[in-house]
Design a protein around this motif. Structure first.
Motif, PDB file in Angstrom:
ATOM      1  N   ARG A   1     -10.988   5.183  -3.002  1.00  0.00           N
ATOM      2  CA  ARG A   1     -11.165   5.288  -4.447  1.00  0.00           C
ATOM      3  C   ARG A   1      -9.824   5.071  -5.144  1.00  0.00           C
ATOM      4  O   ARG A   1      -8.761   5.235  -4.548  1.00  0.00           O
ATOM      5  N   ALA A   2      -9.876   4.710  -6.410  1.00  0.00           N
ATOM      6  CA  ALA A   2      -8.681   4.353  -7.170  1.00  0.00           C
ATOM      7  C   ALA A   2      -7.583   5.422  -7.146  1.00  0.00           C
ATOM      8  O   ALA A   2      -6.419   5.093  -6.883  1.00  0.00           O
ATOM      9  N   PRO A   3      -7.875   6.701  -7.407  1.00  0.00           N
ATOM     10  CA  PRO A   3      -6.792   7.691  -7.383  1.00  0.00           C
ATOM     11  C   PRO A   3      -6.122   7.817  -6.019  1.00  0.00           C
ATOM     12  O   PRO A   3      -4.921   8.034  -5.926  1.00  0.00           O
ATOM     13  N   VAL A   4      -6.900   7.649  -4.953  1.00  0.00           N
ATOM     14  CA  VAL A   4      -6.343   7.729  -3.604  1.00  0.00           C
ATOM     15  C   VAL A   4      -5.427   6.531  -3.357  1.00  0.00           C
ATOM     16  O   VAL A   4      -4.345   6.671  -2.791  1.00  0.00           O
ATOM     17  N   ILE A   5      -5.846   5.359  -3.786  1.00  0.00           N
ATOM     18  CA  ILE A   5      -5.006   4.164  -3.627  1.00  0.00           C
ATOM     19  C   ILE A   5      -3.682   4.349  -4.359  1.00  0.00           C
ATOM     20  O   ILE A   5      -2.615   4.071  -3.814  1.00  0.00           O
ATOM     21  N   LEU A   6      -3.735   4.830  -5.610  1.00  0.00           N
ATOM     22  CA  LEU A   6      -2.495   5.021  -6.366  1.00  0.00           C
ATOM     23  C   LEU A   6      -1.582   6.036  -5.700  1.00  0.00           C
ATOM     24  O   LEU A   6      -0.376   5.798  -5.566  1.00  0.00           O
ATOM     25  N   ALA A   7      -2.125   7.154  -5.271  1.00  0.00           N
ATOM     26  CA  ALA A   7      -1.310   8.180  -4.619  1.00  0.00           C
ATOM     27  C   ALA A   7      -0.694   7.645  -3.336  1.00  0.00           C
ATOM     28  O   ALA A   7       0.492   7.845  -3.076  1.00  0.00           O
TER      29      ALA A   7
END
Length: 188
Positions: free
Chosen positions: A138-144
């Motif tokens: 998911r997007a937040p996991v990718i950013l982190a």
């Protein structure tokens, strides 16, 4: 509540910029995202027209956008882009790391939104992961995870071992190791 000025159709004063965008080569049914976008600022009037034109070329006319209302410096209901008007919805419930576009046919396009202030290396890793049709993060996991890859972590002072995937307790970097700066192509 929107003011009368916010309800009016906004006409951008400047020509659209070329977006820093990385899209999946083919739409995959298992993929969580359709690609990644790295805006240059948090000004939606400056950033969205170029993105909309690029998405129009790839997926057909965009009818509507949904974005996080707290992540942008202004809000409007309608934006003139070329000969079309695109509706915008600003929601606190939409994750800041996501932009949802809907085409005239009703297709939904989910993009990772990389914050404008991150480094080019971080943006490249995140956008490559978001554009990978086999990606299931998911997007937040990718950013982190992209902010804590070993080379990025050293340059940004982040302890890479402290970021964990929110869906199972795995090191969030595990799915991003295969992405390198050379794999992402987008305008600077």
């Amino acid at each position: 509540m929107f003011t009368a000025a916010q309800r009016a159709t906004v006409v951008p004063p400047e020509p659209p910029t070329h977006p820093r965008l990385s899209l999946t080569a083919v739409r995959a049914t298992r993929s969580v995202l359709d690609g990644g976008w790295w805006p240059r600022s948090r000004d939606p009037v400056a950033e969205l027209p170029g993105l909309i034109l690029a998405l129009n070329e790839r997926y057909g006319p965009i009818r509507q956008l949904m974005l996080n209302g707290h992540s942008w410096d202004g809000h409007f209901r309608r934006l003139a882009v070329g000969t079309r008007v695109v509706r915008a919805g600003w929601f606190s419930t939409v994750d800041p790391a996501i932009l949802i576009a809907t085409t005239e046919r009703g297709d939904q396009i989910d993009l990772l939104v990389v914050p404008p202030e991150v480094s080019a290396a971080t943006a490249d890793i995140a956008m490559a992961a978001a554009a990978d049709p086999s990606n299931q993060l998911r997007a937040p996991v990718i950013l982190a995870a992209s902010r804590t890859t070993p080379t990025v972590a050293r340059s940004e002072g982040v302890d890479a071992t402290t970021v964990w995937d929110n869906e199972g307790g795995h090191d969030a970097r595990e799915g991003l190791g295969k992405y390198s700066r050379a794999e992402v192509t987008h305008g600077r």
